[in-house]
Scaffold this active site. Structure first.
Site, PDB file in Angstrom:
ATOM      1  N   LYS A  83       0.856  -1.188   0.000  1.00  0.00           N
ATOM      2  CA  LYS A  83       0.000   0.000   0.000  1.00  0.00           C
ATOM      3  C   LYS A  83       0.892   1.238   0.000  1.00  0.00           C
ATOM      4  O   LYS A  83       1.734   1.408   0.895  1.00  0.00           O
ATOM      5  CB  LYS A  83      -0.851   0.002   1.260  1.00  0.00           C
ATOM      6  CG  LYS A  83      -2.323  -0.006   0.974  1.00  0.00           C
ATOM      7  CD  LYS A  83      -3.039  -0.127   2.275  1.00  0.00           C
ATOM      8  CE  LYS A  83      -4.453   0.326   2.158  1.00  0.00           C
ATOM      9  NZ  LYS A  83      -5.120   0.287   3.452  1.00  0.00           N
TER      10      LYS A  83
HETATM   11  C1  E4P Z   1      -8.383   1.062   3.175  1.00  0.00           C
HETATM   12  O1  E4P Z   1      -7.556   0.337   2.669  1.00  0.00           O
HETATM   13  C2  E4P Z   1      -8.251   1.690   4.497  1.00  0.00           C
HETATM   14  O2  E4P Z   1      -7.548   0.831   5.356  1.00  0.00           O
HETATM   15  C3  E4P Z   1      -9.578   1.937   5.161  1.00  0.00           C
HETATM   16  O3  E4P Z   1     -10.653   1.523   4.353  1.00  0.00           O
HETATM   17  C4  E4P Z   1      -9.735   3.256   5.806  1.00  0.00           C
HETATM   18  O4  E4P Z   1     -11.006   3.339   6.369  1.00  0.00           O
HETATM   19  P1  E4P Z   1     -11.434   4.435   7.465  1.00  0.00           P
HETATM   20  O5  E4P Z   1     -11.779   5.688   6.735  1.00  0.00           O
HETATM   21  O6  E4P Z   1     -12.624   3.835   8.133  1.00  0.00           O
HETATM   22  O7  E4P Z   1     -10.241   4.612   8.386  1.00  0.00           O
END
Ligand code: E4P
Length: 214
Positions: A83
């Site tokens: 990521k």
């Molecule tokens: C995606 O890969 C992220 O880890 C995640 O969906 C972030 O979500 P949030 O906005 O609930 O922190």
């Protein structure tokens, strides 16, 4: 449609995997920190359970650091996806990593223009954060629609992961517009199963069955 779990919690991952509908996992620094365990331990435990793509996020913000971290993380398993945040350094790192055959998930996407850049850099996955857009009175799912349109227009070889999902309707809307993947908290997956009429119906069937026997 593929279902990913957005968590670093081993019990939740094990449980979802046991239901037979888990295709992958996404994590981020917040989710790993929440588990209160050492990063390497958490990651190795997740990789033991999940055969599909597991996204692990880099902490570095410069492209060289991102590439170094990514190469180390990629060595943990063939299903590791790196990521990388949507920044200029992130784009540079994405181009390098994708040309080396390391899969990238571009995270923190909030506009179609950002998604287009990441696709050009060779990312394997685009992660638009819809819940965080909804939180600021913007229409998160519109972003997903635009990204799908752009990918289709040019035949980019990347998949859209609908991220920052808050409730089952986000999953349903993503399915209706044909998103490839949704990554969701375990609690959203649990809520998708529940319907009061299912519970009432089952209770009634069992009562009637007991009456017939008695
Ligand atoms: C995606 O890969 C992220 O880890 C995640 O969906 C972030 O979500 P949030 O906005 O609930 O922190």
């Amino acid at each position: 449609m593929k279902f990913f779990l957005d968590t670093a919690n081993i019990e939740k991952i094990k449980e979802a995997a046991s239901w037979g509908i888990l295709d992958g996992v996404t994590t981020n620094p917040t989710l790993v920190a929440r588990e209160g365990k050492d990063f390497d331990t958490v990651v190795r435990e997740i990789l033991k359970i999940v055969e599909g793509p597991v996204s692990l996020e880099v902490i570095s913000t410069d492209w060289k650091g991102m590439v170094e971290e990514a190469e180390k993380l990629a060595s943990y398993g063939d299903n590791v996806v790196i990521k990388i945040p949507m920044t200029i350094d992130g784009l540079k790192a994405t181009k390098i990593l994708s040309s080396k055959g390391i899969m990238v998930n571009t995270t923190l996407i909030f506009s179609p223009a950002q998604a287009l850049l990441a696709a050009k850099a060779g990312t394997a996955y685009l992660s638009p954060f819809i819940g965080r857009l909804d939180d600021i009175s913007s229409y998160g799912m519109r972003l997903v629609e635009d990204i799908i349109q752009i990918i289709d227009n040019y035949g980019f070889e990347c998949e859209v992961i609908v991220a920052s999902v808050r409730h089952p309707m986000h999953v349903l809307e993503a399915a209706l517009i044909g998103a490839d993947i949704v990554t969701m908290p375990f609690e959203v997956l649990q809520k998708m199963i529940k319907h009061p009429l299912t519970d009432i119906g089952l209770e009634r069937f069992l009562k009637d069955w007991e009456k017939m026997k008695g």
